[in-house]
Design a protein around this motif. Sequence first.
Motif, short mmCIF file in Angstrom:
data_model
loop_
_atom_site.label_atom_id
_atom_site.label_comp_id
_atom_site.label_asym_id
_atom_site.label_seq_id
_atom_site.Cartn_x
_atom_site.Cartn_y
_atom_site.Cartn_z
N THR A 33 0.84 -1.19 0.00
CA THR A 33 0.00 0.00 0.00
C THR A 33 0.88 1.25 0.00
O THR A 33 2.10 1.17 0.02
CB THR A 33 -0.91 0.01 1.24
OG1 THR A 33 -0.07 0.08 2.41
CG2 THR A 33 -1.77 -1.24 1.31
N ALA A 34 0.22 2.43 0.01
CA ALA A 34 0.97 3.69 0.08
C ALA A 34 1.76 3.77 1.37
O ALA A 34 2.88 4.30 1.39
CB ALA A 34 0.00 4.86 -0.02
N VAL A 35 1.21 3.22 2.44
CA VAL A 35 1.89 3.19 3.73
C VAL A 35 3.20 2.41 3.62
O VAL A 35 4.24 2.82 4.13
CB VAL A 35 1.00 2.57 4.82
CG1 VAL A 35 1.81 2.30 6.09
CG2 VAL A 35 -0.17 3.48 5.13
N PHE A 36 3.16 1.27 2.91
CA PHE A 36 4.35 0.45 2.74
C PHE A 36 5.46 1.24 2.05
O PHE A 36 6.61 1.26 2.51
CB PHE A 36 4.02 -0.80 1.92
CG PHE A 36 5.22 -1.61 1.52
CD1 PHE A 36 5.72 -2.59 2.36
CD2 PHE A 36 5.88 -1.36 0.31
CE1 PHE A 36 6.84 -3.34 2.00
CE2 PHE A 36 7.01 -2.09 -0.04
CZ PHE A 36 7.49 -3.08 0.81
N PHE A 37 5.13 1.90 0.95
CA PHE A 37 6.16 2.61 0.18
C PHE A 37 6.67 3.86 0.90
O PHE A 37 7.84 4.22 0.79
CB PHE A 37 5.61 2.97 -1.20
CG PHE A 37 5.47 1.78 -2.11
CD1 PHE A 37 6.60 1.18 -2.67
CD2 PHE A 37 4.23 1.21 -2.36
CE1 PHE A 37 6.49 0.06 -3.49
CE2 PHE A 37 4.10 0.10 -3.18
CZ PHE A 37 5.23 -0.49 -3.74
N VAL A 38 5.79 4.52 1.67
CA VAL A 38 6.24 5.65 2.48
C VAL A 38 7.21 5.16 3.55
O VAL A 38 8.27 5.77 3.78
CB VAL A 38 5.04 6.38 3.12
CG1 VAL A 38 5.52 7.36 4.20
CG2 VAL A 38 4.25 7.13 2.07
N ALA A 39 6.87 4.06 4.20
CA ALA A 39 7.73 3.48 5.23
C ALA A 39 9.07 3.08 4.64
O ALA A 39 10.13 3.30 5.24
CB ALA A 39 7.04 2.28 5.87
N TYR A 40 9.03 2.48 3.45
CA TYR A 40 10.27 2.07 2.80
C TYR A 40 11.13 3.28 2.44
O TYR A 40 12.35 3.27 2.64
CB TYR A 40 9.97 1.26 1.54
CG TYR A 40 11.21 0.85 0.79
CD1 TYR A 40 12.00 -0.20 1.26
CD2 TYR A 40 11.61 1.52 -0.37
CE1 TYR A 40 13.15 -0.57 0.58
CE2 TYR A 40 12.76 1.15 -1.04
CZ TYR A 40 13.53 0.11 -0.56
OH TYR A 40 14.68 -0.26 -1.22
N CYS A 41 10.52 4.35 1.93
CA CYS A 41 11.26 5.55 1.55
C CYS A 41 11.94 6.20 2.74
O CYS A 41 13.10 6.61 2.66
CB CYS A 41 10.31 6.55 0.87
SG CYS A 41 9.84 6.07 -0.81
N ILE B 27 13.29 0.34 12.59
CA ILE B 27 12.29 -0.39 13.37
C ILE B 27 10.89 0.13 13.06
O ILE B 27 9.95 -0.66 12.85
CB ILE B 27 12.60 -0.27 14.88
CG1 ILE B 27 13.88 -1.03 15.23
CG2 ILE B 27 11.43 -0.81 15.70
CD1 ILE B 27 14.34 -0.84 16.66
N LEU B 28 10.74 1.45 13.03
CA LEU B 28 9.44 2.04 12.69
C LEU B 28 8.99 1.63 11.29
O LEU B 28 7.82 1.26 11.08
CB LEU B 28 9.53 3.57 12.78
CG LEU B 28 9.44 4.20 14.17
CD1 LEU B 28 9.70 5.70 14.08
CD2 LEU B 28 8.07 3.93 14.78
N SER B 29 9.92 1.70 10.33
CA SER B 29 9.58 1.36 8.95
C SER B 29 9.13 -0.09 8.82
O SER B 29 8.14 -0.39 8.13
CB SER B 29 10.78 1.61 8.03
OG SER B 29 11.06 2.99 7.94
#
Length: 228
Positions: free
Chosen positions: A31-39, A83-85
């Motif tokens: 999801t968008a959350v996944f890619f934001v976390a990855y970035c 850890i947060l990501s």
Amino acid sequence: MKKSSLKGYLIIAIILIVFSVVAFLPPFSKTAVFFVAYCFGLISILSQIYFFKTSFSGEGAKSKFYGFPIARLGVIYLVVQLILSLLEMVFAAFIPLWVVLIVDIVVTGAAAIGCIAVDTMREEIVRQDNVLKKDVSAMRELQSLAAVLQSQCDNDEMKEDIKKISEELRFSDPVSSEKSAILEKRLLVQLGEIQNAMLAGDAETVKEMSEKALANLTERNRICKLSK
């Protein structure tokens, strides 16, 4: 230093590869959350290059030593953000995007502010060290010259006069100031005149110049005491 830099870049590359594998290999919801976390995780890894260069960019061993807190801050930021990501990726299907953005932006901003603050503190500490080193150099020169004169003097009478100056210099305030600089320059000239008189065997001139030097030194110490 080049070897250390290469090792540092290698470690960053390894962390980046491991993080990417852990992020994309499991079946996380993309999801968008996944890619934001990855970035943001990616930013925390790549930012270590900046933290590393900033930590050890100063001139001299002291500056580099004072840079260690910056490197430590970078590592703390890296660990916290990764850890947060990873947690955000695991729960990507359940966490609102705005929550992830706020949390990651706050963590990144705090790390950036901390880096700037610590680097500024490092620069100020190094500056104060340099100022102190400069401030004590005049008295160190006078003390050294007086000690040399005392060791070179063979005449007991002249040696006693020079010894008084040497002792007074040894127990004087080592830190100079703008107001004491003139007297310190005068003392340096007087010690030079004492040296010339000593080499000429002129005990009377040595005694006279020694008394003047002691008077100037007393006045210099009084000025230093009043300026504190």
